[in-house]
Structures are given as C-alpha cells and as structure tokens.
Write an enzyme that holds these catalytic residues in place. Structure first.
Site, PDB file in Angstrom:
ATOM      1  N   TRP A  47     -21.789  15.933 -16.247  1.00 46.03           N
ATOM      2  CA  TRP A  47     -22.568  17.058 -16.770  1.00 46.03           C
ATOM      3  C   TRP A  47     -22.788  18.046 -15.632  1.00 46.03           C
ATOM      4  O   TRP A  47     -22.799  17.668 -14.462  1.00 46.03           O
ATOM      5  CB  TRP A  47     -23.913  16.598 -17.352  1.00 46.03           C
ATOM      6  CG  TRP A  47     -24.832  15.885 -16.397  1.00 46.03           C
ATOM      7  CD1 TRP A  47     -24.964  14.544 -16.231  1.00 46.03           C
ATOM      8  CD2 TRP A  47     -25.767  16.491 -15.474  1.00 46.03           C
ATOM      9  NE1 TRP A  47     -25.895  14.269 -15.265  1.00 46.03           N
ATOM     10  CE2 TRP A  47     -26.409  15.437 -14.786  1.00 46.03           C
ATOM     11  CE3 TRP A  47     -26.111  17.812 -15.152  1.00 46.03           C
ATOM     12  CZ2 TRP A  47     -27.385  15.650 -13.805  1.00 46.03           C
ATOM     13  CZ3 TRP A  47     -27.072  18.030 -14.171  1.00 46.03           C
ATOM     14  CH2 TRP A  47     -27.699  16.962 -13.508  1.00 46.03           C
ATOM     15  N   GLU A  90     -35.365  17.155  -4.165  1.00 46.14           N
ATOM     16  CA  GLU A  90     -33.919  17.273  -4.409  1.00 46.14           C
ATOM     17  C   GLU A  90     -33.313  18.410  -3.582  1.00 46.14           C
ATOM     18  O   GLU A  90     -32.189  18.298  -3.097  1.00 46.14           O
ATOM     19  CB  GLU A  90     -33.640  17.531  -5.898  1.00 46.14           C
ATOM     20  CG  GLU A  90     -34.047  16.407  -6.834  1.00 46.14           C
ATOM     21  CD  GLU A  90     -33.122  15.192  -6.794  1.00 46.14           C
ATOM     22  OE1 GLU A  90     -32.069  15.262  -6.127  1.00 46.14           O
ATOM     23  OE2 GLU A  90     -33.466  14.173  -7.420  1.00 46.14           O
ATOM     24  N   GLU A 125     -25.468  14.739  -6.158  1.00 41.51           N
ATOM     25  CA  GLU A 125     -26.896  15.028  -5.975  1.00 41.51           C
ATOM     26  C   GLU A 125     -27.196  16.528  -6.035  1.00 41.51           C
ATOM     27  O   GLU A 125     -28.256  16.943  -6.486  1.00 41.51           O
ATOM     28  CB  GLU A 125     -27.382  14.466  -4.631  1.00 41.51           C
ATOM     29  CG  GLU A 125     -27.579  12.963  -4.613  1.00 41.51           C
ATOM     30  CD  GLU A 125     -28.831  12.525  -5.369  1.00 41.51           C
ATOM     31  OE1 GLU A 125     -29.729  13.359  -5.574  1.00 41.51           O
ATOM     32  OE2 GLU A 125     -28.903  11.343  -5.750  1.00 41.51           O
ATOM     33  N   HIS A 128     -28.699  18.104  -9.067  1.00 40.95           N
ATOM     34  CA  HIS A 128     -30.089  17.841  -9.460  1.00 40.95           C
ATOM     35  C   HIS A 128     -31.007  19.009  -9.098  1.00 40.95           C
ATOM     36  O   HIS A 128     -31.766  19.502  -9.929  1.00 40.95           O
ATOM     37  CB  HIS A 128     -30.606  16.549  -8.802  1.00 40.95           C
ATOM     38  CG  HIS A 128     -29.795  15.340  -9.168  1.00 40.95           C
ATOM     39  ND1 HIS A 128     -29.959  14.120  -8.561  1.00 40.95           N
ATOM     40  CD2 HIS A 128     -28.795  15.175 -10.082  1.00 40.95           C
ATOM     41  CE1 HIS A 128     -29.113  13.242  -9.095  1.00 40.95           C
ATOM     42  NE2 HIS A 128     -28.394  13.876 -10.005  1.00 40.95           N
ATOM     43  N   GLU A 178     -33.450   5.565  -4.127  1.00 37.20           N
ATOM     44  CA  GLU A 178     -32.759   5.917  -5.372  1.00 37.20           C
ATOM     45  C   GLU A 178     -33.471   5.274  -6.566  1.00 37.20           C
ATOM     46  O   GLU A 178     -33.569   5.879  -7.634  1.00 37.20           O
ATOM     47  CB  GLU A 178     -31.288   5.485  -5.337  1.00 37.20           C
ATOM     48  CG  GLU A 178     -30.447   6.180  -4.263  1.00 37.20           C
ATOM     49  CD  GLU A 178     -29.998   7.588  -4.644  1.00 37.20           C
ATOM     50  OE1 GLU A 178     -30.489   8.153  -5.633  1.00 37.20           O
ATOM     51  OE2 GLU A 178     -29.136   8.129  -3.919  1.00 37.20           O
ATOM     52  N   THR A 181     -36.611   7.396  -7.164  1.00 38.01           N
ATOM     53  CA  THR A 181     -36.362   8.677  -7.841  1.00 38.01           C
ATOM     54  C   THR A 181     -35.971   8.446  -9.300  1.00 38.01           C
ATOM     55  O   THR A 181     -36.302   9.243 -10.167  1.00 38.01           O
ATOM     56  CB  THR A 181     -35.277   9.533  -7.145  1.00 38.01           C
ATOM     57  OG1 THR A 181     -34.179   8.698  -6.828  1.00 38.01           O
ATOM     58  CG2 THR A 181     -35.784  10.186  -5.889  1.00 38.01           C
ATOM     59  N   ASP A 210     -28.215   9.359 -13.105  1.00 37.58           N
ATOM     60  CA  ASP A 210     -27.443   9.481 -11.848  1.00 37.58           C
ATOM     61  C   ASP A 210     -28.093   8.639 -10.754  1.00 37.58           C
ATOM     62  O   ASP A 210     -27.423   7.924 -10.011  1.00 37.58           O
ATOM     63  CB  ASP A 210     -27.445  10.945 -11.337  1.00 37.58           C
ATOM     64  CG  ASP A 210     -26.418  11.831 -12.041  1.00 37.58           C
ATOM     65  OD1 ASP A 210     -25.777  11.376 -13.001  1.00 37.58           O
ATOM     66  OD2 ASP A 210     -26.279  13.001 -11.607  1.00 37.58           O
ATOM     67  N   GLU A 211     -29.417   8.755 -10.647  1.00 37.24           N
ATOM     68  CA  GLU A 211     -30.128   8.035  -9.568  1.00 37.24           C
ATOM     69  C   GLU A 211     -29.940   6.528  -9.723  1.00 37.24           C
ATOM     70  O   GLU A 211     -29.809   5.804  -8.739  1.00 37.24           O
ATOM     71  CB  GLU A 211     -31.637   8.357  -9.565  1.00 37.24           C
ATOM     72  CG  GLU A 211     -32.018   9.840  -9.591  1.00 37.24           C
ATOM     73  CD  GLU A 211     -31.650  10.619  -8.340  1.00 37.24           C
ATOM     74  OE1 GLU A 211     -30.880  10.113  -7.510  1.00 37.24           O
ATOM     75  OE2 GLU A 211     -32.141  11.758  -8.201  1.00 37.24           O
ATOM     76  N   HIS A 214     -26.601   5.597  -8.364  1.00 37.18           N
ATOM     77  CA  HIS A 214     -26.604   5.646  -6.898  1.00 37.18           C
ATOM     78  C   HIS A 214     -27.334   4.433  -6.312  1.00 37.18           C
ATOM     79  O   HIS A 214     -26.923   3.881  -5.294  1.00 37.18           O
ATOM     80  CB  HIS A 214     -27.265   6.936  -6.411  1.00 37.18           C
ATOM     81  CG  HIS A 214     -26.542   8.183  -6.838  1.00 37.18           C
ATOM     82  ND1 HIS A 214     -27.087   9.444  -6.719  1.00 37.18           N
ATOM     83  CD2 HIS A 214     -25.309   8.355  -7.393  1.00 37.18           C
ATOM     84  CE1 HIS A 214     -26.220  10.337  -7.176  1.00 37.18           C
ATOM     85  NE2 HIS A 214     -25.138   9.700  -7.597  1.00 37.18           N
TER      86      HIS A 214
HETATM   87 FE   LIG Z   1     -30.692  10.234  -5.486  1.00 36.82          FE
HETATM   88 FE   LIG Z   2     -31.293  13.298  -6.914  1.00 41.06          FE
END
Ligand SMILES: [Fe+2]
Ligand SMILES: [Fe+2]
Length: 339
Positions: A47, A90, A125, A128, A178, A181, A210-211, A214
C-alpha cells in the site's frame, strides 16, 4: 549460492566461538538476505499513502477533505496528541536508519545482507510518516509549523537508547520497539474507529501490520543468534532491560520548551488513553521471553544463567511497580494542536 552458504553455516554453527559477534553476524547475513522476502513485501504489492488520501486531481477532492476534517474534528484531544507523537516518532526515521548502519560486526558492503535489509526496512517505514503527516495536515486540527519544528528538533537531537553499536542489543531493542509501535498504532486505530474516523482507523491499522512484520524479522534475528551464542544474547538482553527500553522519541520537544518535555506529555496522554501503558511494556517483555524460549535455553555460562534469572523474574517485578503507578491526570496544552 547464498542458500548453500546458509546451510553450511547452519552445520558450522556449533563451531562458532561463544562471544564472537563478528562470526555470528557473518552467520546471520545470508539469513537476512534469504529470509528478507518473508518479512518485507515487494514494493509492487505494498500500500502507498496515496491509496488512503484524497487525490487533489479529483473533482471530489474538496468534498473528501471536508469529510476527513469532519471526522477529525470529533477525535478526542488526547488521541490527537498521541497521533501527533506517533507521527513525529515515525518522522525521525533518518535517526533510526543512520543508527542501524552504525551497528558493528556487520559487513557494510552496499549489496550485503545487512545494508540491503536496512534500506528495504527504511523504505517500508518511510511510508508511515508520509501517510500520517499528510493526514494531520489535511485534518485542519494541527499547527503544522509547530509540528514541523518538533520534527526538525527530534531528528537533530537524535536519541540515546543504550544499545551502543552492538548488534545483539540493537536487535533486542528493535524487536521490543516494533512490538510497541504495533500496539500503539493498533490501539489508535480502534480508538479512531470508536470516534467515527474510519479513514484514520484504516491508516493506523495498515501501519500496525507493517510493524508486526518488522517485529517478527528482528525477533527472528535474535532467535538465530540465540542458537549459536545464547549466553551473550541473554547478557545483552539483560543489559537492555536493566537500562529500560526507552522510546525513540525520548527527546521530543515543543518550541520554547526544554528537550524531552513534550515526550513526557505525549506518553502521559498515551497512558491515559490506554494506547501504550506500563502493562504493555510488561506484556512485550513476556512475549520476547516466550519467543526466544529463554526459560529453556541450555548450556549457558555463569553470566548467561544470571541474566536468565534476572530476565525471568523481571515481569513480576515490573507488574508490581506498574500496579503502584498513578495515572497522569492533567492534560497538557500542546502547541501542535489548534484549540
Ligand atoms: Fe517500525
Ligand atoms: Fe513505523
């Protein structure tokens, strides 16, 4: 070819001398290259911020912005404050990228496993901050100049998180961070939904996932390191927990205010809302202990055993402290937010 090196390294892993970071990191490098696709998605499948934001080329743009502002207006004050704090965190991505490239004992070849990982992680990242920044700008609730002032200062001030250049401390920190977050964006997503801002909720939801990916990656780096150097990894983990995992935006400030003050107001707001609390800190620690199977690791040296004892007892100790903590009451008037 790379895969062969990885298999060979797996067979040789018992031969790696305890405490030798460089050998362990050399062992990890092919893994980083081979497994990268498991934790980072191809750019084509990702995305992008534009998928969520009003497109200025569309006739409906102004109406879409109006709708966005309508829902943003209903967001509670503390939630806007936390969202801004999360966005600023971020936006300080240059700090994290430069810190990751300073890690020692990792081959710094531009096409090597570590540098490719760092670039690909940074690229993910970067979306974000882009997404949240544009949302805040369009929302009409944020004094963007104050926000940008804080961004510039936060990047300029950097952070002091106690990892040094040690890869083990670094991966313990990134695993923890991670996960933290992920929790924070996920909670903001559900509070935004509750308040009726479905767009913001969606945005924070995709960032949170996403976090989570990660976090899995950094946790797996430690899982691999534990296989060959368990005592040293535990000693590093213990050291990080003794220092406490500080947040990367620890030096956050507003204009005319001392360094770090805005961060403590931001984390008070996060506590009040239940977006990120002392109990979450304990839960994340428990998750990491479980993920790395700390209680059942074998053949530790004396210092490794001591580190394990400390770590296994820590969640209960922290819980007792968390129970005694008072909820911060006073809401701070942030210069970032229009009243
Ligand atoms: Fe992150
Ligand atoms: Fe992030």
């Amino acid at each position: 070819m790379r895969l062969c090196i990885f298999v060979a390294n797996m067979q040789d892993m018992n031969a790696i001398n305890e405490g030798s970071r460089k050998e362990v990191m050399t062992y990890l490098e092919p893994f980083m290259l081979n497994e990268m696709s498991e934790y980072l998605k191809p750019v084509e499948e990702m995305w992008q911020p534009a998928d969520f934001l009003p497109d200025a080329a569309r006739d409906s743009f102004f109406q879409e912005v109006k709708d966005l502002q309508g829902s943003a207006r209903e967001l509670p004050y503390d939630l806007v404050a936390v969202l801004i704090g999360d966005t600023l965190t971020e936006e300080a991505l240059p700090t994290y990228e430069s810190w990751l490239t300073m890690v020692e004992d990792v081959e710094k070849n531009e096409q090597g496993g570590w540098m490719r990982w760092v670039r690909a992680w940074t690229a993910e990242e970067n979306r974000h901050g882009d997404l949240l920044n544009k949302y805040l700008y369009l929302s009409g609730r944020v004094n963007m100049r104050e926000f940008e002032y804080s961004t510039q200062y936060l990047i300029k001030d950097g952070f002091d998180i106690g990892t040094g250049r040690d890869p083990y401390r670094n991966f313990v920190y990134t695993s923890f961070q991670e996960l933290a977050t992920n929790v924070s964006h996920r909670r903001v997503a559900s509070l935004a939904k509750k308040s009726g801002d479905r767009l913001l909720s969606k945005m924070c939801g995709v960032i949170a996932s996403d976090e989570a990916r990660h976090a899995k990656a950094y946790m797996s780096f430690i899982t691999h390191a534990v296989k060959v150097d368990a005592s040293e990894v535990l000693i590093a983990f213990e050291d990080m927990m003794r220092k406490k995992i500080v947040m990367p935006a620890q030096f956050l400030r507003e204009s005319g205010e001392p360094q770090g003050e805005a961060f403590s107001h931001f984390s008070d707001a996060a506590q009040r809302l239940g977006v990120y609390t002392a109990l979450d800190y304990v839960d994340i620690l428990k998750d990491l202990l479980k993920e790395w199977q700390v209680d059942s690791l074998k053949d530790l040296n004396d210092a490794g055993e001591k580190a394990r004892d400390y770590l296994m007892r820590l969640p209960d100790r922290l819980l007792r402290i968390a129970e005694r903590m008072k909820m911060p009451e006073k809401t701070h008037n942030f210069k970032w937010i229009y009243s």
